[in-house]
Design an enzyme around this catalytic site. Structure first.
Site, PDB file in Angstrom:
ATOM      1  N   LYS A  61       0.857  -1.197   0.000  1.00 11.37           N
ATOM      2  CA  LYS A  61       0.000   0.000   0.000  1.00 11.37           C
ATOM      3  C   LYS A  61       0.885   1.237   0.000  1.00 11.37           C
ATOM      4  O   LYS A  61       1.896   1.289   0.705  1.00 11.37           O
ATOM      5  CB  LYS A  61      -0.933   0.000   1.213  1.00 11.37           C
ATOM      6  CG  LYS A  61      -1.783   1.275   1.343  1.00 11.37           C
ATOM      7  CD  LYS A  61      -2.967   1.096   2.276  1.00 11.37           C
ATOM      8  CE  LYS A  61      -2.674   1.264   3.734  1.00 11.37           C
ATOM      9  NZ  LYS A  61      -2.091   2.561   4.144  1.00 11.37           N
ATOM     10  N   GLU A  89      -9.236   7.675   3.955  1.00  6.95           N
ATOM     11  CA  GLU A  89      -9.167   7.931   5.398  1.00  6.95           C
ATOM     12  C   GLU A  89      -9.714   9.313   5.747  1.00  6.95           C
ATOM     13  O   GLU A  89      -9.306  10.332   5.177  1.00  6.95           O
ATOM     14  CB  GLU A  89      -7.701   7.794   5.871  1.00  6.95           C
ATOM     15  CG  GLU A  89      -7.546   8.018   7.362  1.00  6.95           C
ATOM     16  CD  GLU A  89      -6.210   7.522   7.926  1.00  6.95           C
ATOM     17  OE1 GLU A  89      -5.452   6.850   7.194  1.00  6.95           O
ATOM     18  OE2 GLU A  89      -5.936   7.820   9.096  1.00  6.95           O
TER      19      GLU A  89
HETATM   20  O1  KIV Z   1      -1.052   2.250   8.864  1.00  6.81           O
HETATM   21  C1  KIV Z   1      -2.265   2.033   9.004  1.00  6.81           C
HETATM   22  O2  KIV Z   1      -2.720   1.442   9.996  1.00  6.81           O
HETATM   23  C2  KIV Z   1      -3.178   2.508   7.967  1.00  6.81           C
HETATM   24  C3  KIV Z   1      -4.640   2.452   8.249  1.00  6.81           C
HETATM   25  C4  KIV Z   1      -5.007   3.564   9.144  1.00  6.81           C
HETATM   26  C5  KIV Z   1      -5.447   2.440   7.020  1.00  6.81           C
HETATM   27  O3  KIV Z   1      -2.743   2.937   6.945  1.00  6.81           O
END
Ligand code: KIV
Length: 271
Positions: free
Chosen positions: A120, A189
Site C-alpha cells: 500500500k 481515510e
Molecule cells: O497504517 C495504518 O494502519 C493505515 C490504516 C489507518 C489504514 O494505513
C-alpha cells in the site's frame, strides 16, 4: 508457513467479486504473529501490516520513523500466521516518494522477504510513477487517499480532509488515476461520508474506508484502537469493541498481587 489447506484464500479478485455482489470487506491491522493468528482465525478478509506500527508498536508520534527493515520484520511475523486473509503491507515513508526505481526496489524487498500479497502506498497523482512501476513487476498495489498520515507535516493536523471542493475534486481525480494505473483497491481515510460513497460508486475497484462513512465497500480500523489497548486516540469513526487496557491492567495487577502474597505458584503449578 504458506497459505494452503482447504480454506478459500482471499485474493484481490475475491475482493473485487465481493464488491460486485455488495458484500462488505472487513480489514484490520496486524503487526505480529499472535494477533495475526487470532484475526485470521476470526475470518478477517484483509490484514494490513500498517506503518501505524510506528505508533502502536514502537511508540513514535507519527508513522514517519518506521523503516523498511522494520516493516519487513512485522510483515514476516504476520505471514507466518495467516492461512486465509489477504496481507497488504505499507511502504514506509521515504521508500517510494519521488523515485519510482526506489519504490520498485522497496516493494520487491517486501514481497521477497516477507511473502506478503500486496503493498500500500499513500498519495495520488504525485506517486503515480511509483505505483505504475511497482505494478509493472506484477505486485498488487492498494492506494491510500484522504488523510494520509505520512503527510502529517504538510497537513499540520489530523482533521477531516477534503471538506473543501478543491481538495474533494482532487481526491476523486486521484482515485480515478489510481484505478486506471491498476490499483486493486483504495483506502480512504477521514473524509466526508458523501465523498466516500461517491468514490465507491464511481470506481469499479473496492474502496475501504476508515472514517469515510458507510457508503464505501469495506472498513478498516487499527486493531489496537478497536480493542481499546490504545487509550489516547478516540476519533468519531472509532468503534471500541473492548477496553483491553483496563482488562489487561486488572490481570497484571492480579498477577502482581498473587506473586507478592506468595499465592502464585501454588502446589499444582510447580514441579
Ligand atoms: O497504517 C495504518 O494502519 C493505515 C490504516 C489507518 C489504514 O494505513
Amino acid at each position: 508457513m504458506s497459505k494452503e489447506g482447504n480454506v478459500k484464500v482471499v485474493t484481490t479478485h475475491v475482493l473485487y467479486e465481493m464488491k460486485l455482489r455488495g458484500e462488505k470487506i472487513a480489514m484490520l491491522t496486524a503487526y505480529d504473529f499472535s494477533m495475526a493468528r487470532i484475526l485470521d482465525a476470526a475470518g478477517i478478509d484483509v490484514l494490513l501490516v500498517g506503518d501505524s506500527a510506528s505508533n502502536v508498536m514502537a511508540g513514535h508520534e507519527s508513522t514517519l520513523p518506521i523503516t523498511l527493515d522494520q516493516m519487513i520484520y512485522h510483515a514476516s511475523s504476520v505471514m507466518r500466521a495467516v492461512r486465509r486473509a489477504l496481507v497488504v503491507v505499507d511502504l514506509p515513508f521515504g521508500t517510494y516518494q519521488g523515485n519510482s526505481k526506489l519504490a520498485l526496489n522497496s516493494a520487491i524487498r517486501i514481497m521477497k522477504e516477507s511473502g506478503a500479497d500486496a503493498v500500500k502506498l499513500e498519495g495520488g497523482a504525485e506517486i503515480i510513477d511509483s505505483v505504475t512501476r511497482i505494478l509493472s513487476a506484477g505486485i498488487p498495489v492498494m492506494g491510500h487517499l484522504g488523510l494520509t498520515p505520512q503527510s502529517i507535516h504538510k497537513f499540520g493536523t489530523y482533521v477531516v480532509r477534503a471538506k473543501e471542493e478543491a481538495e474533494a475534486k482532487k481526491l476523486v481525480e486521484d482515485a480515478h488515476k489510481l484505478e486506471e494505473a491498476g490499483c486493486f483497491a483504495i483506502v480512504l481515510e477521514k473524509i466526508p461520508a458523501k465523498l466516500g460513497a461517491q468514490v465507491a460508486s464511481e470506481l469499479k475497484i473496492p474502496i475501504i474506508g476508515i472514517g469515510a462513512g458507510s457508503g464505501v465497500d469495506g472498513q478498516v480500523l487499527v486493531t489496537h484502537d478497536m480493542l481499546g489497548i490504545t487509550q489516547e486516540f478516540s476519533p468519531r469513526f472509532l468503534r471500541r469493541y473492548h477496553n483491553l487496557f483496563a482488562e489487561m491492567t486488572g490481570s497484571f495487577q492480579s498477577y502482581i498481587k498473587d506473586v507478592k502474597s506468595k499465592d502464585f505458584p501454588n502446589e499444582r503449578e510447580q514441579y
